[in-house]
Design a protein around this motif. Structure first.
Motif: not given
Length: 117
Positions: A13-14, A31-32, A41-44, A104-105
């Motif tokens: 995946t992108q 994501v999986t 996926l962590v977005c702050l 990505l964590k």
């Protein structure tokens, strides 16, 4: 895209296409995951701070976009695209997003990716 299995299934995946910054300041998306680990996926949003906390699991983060400061056991690490951080279990850490920040964590599997206060 979320893939959840008991055995890892191959896929690609992108990550940049999955990045979204929510109104609350923090957005997490699995994501999986499998029985051993999960990738989140962590977005702050710019200005968001995740105060000092610990995790009972080893983990890794890889910065995809943005800018911030990651404090790990008192050491400040400048976050920018391409930076990789290894976090041992029970290490005190915090994150300060200076600009919109996405990473990505990857952690040993646990049931709740919403571990931060």
């Amino acid at each position: 895209m979320v893939t959840s299995t008991t055995k890892l299934v191959g896929f690609a995946t992108q990550l940049r296409d999955l990045i979204e910054y929510g109104d609350s300041g923090v957005r997490r998306q699995i994501v999986t995951k499998d029985e051993k680990r999960q990738a989140i996926l962590v977005c702050l949003k710019a200005g968001t701070v995740l105060n000092s906390h610990t995790s009972s699991h080893d983990g890794f983060i890889t910065v995809i976009e943005g800018q911030g400061v990651f404090t790990l056991e008192g050491q400040e690490i400048a976050l920018e695209p391409g930076v990789f951080v290894a976090m041992p279990a029970n290490a005190v850490h915090s994150v300060n997003a200076i600009a919109n920040l996405a990473f990505l964590k990857i952690v040993d599997r646990h049931d709740d990716c919403q571990e931060h206060p």
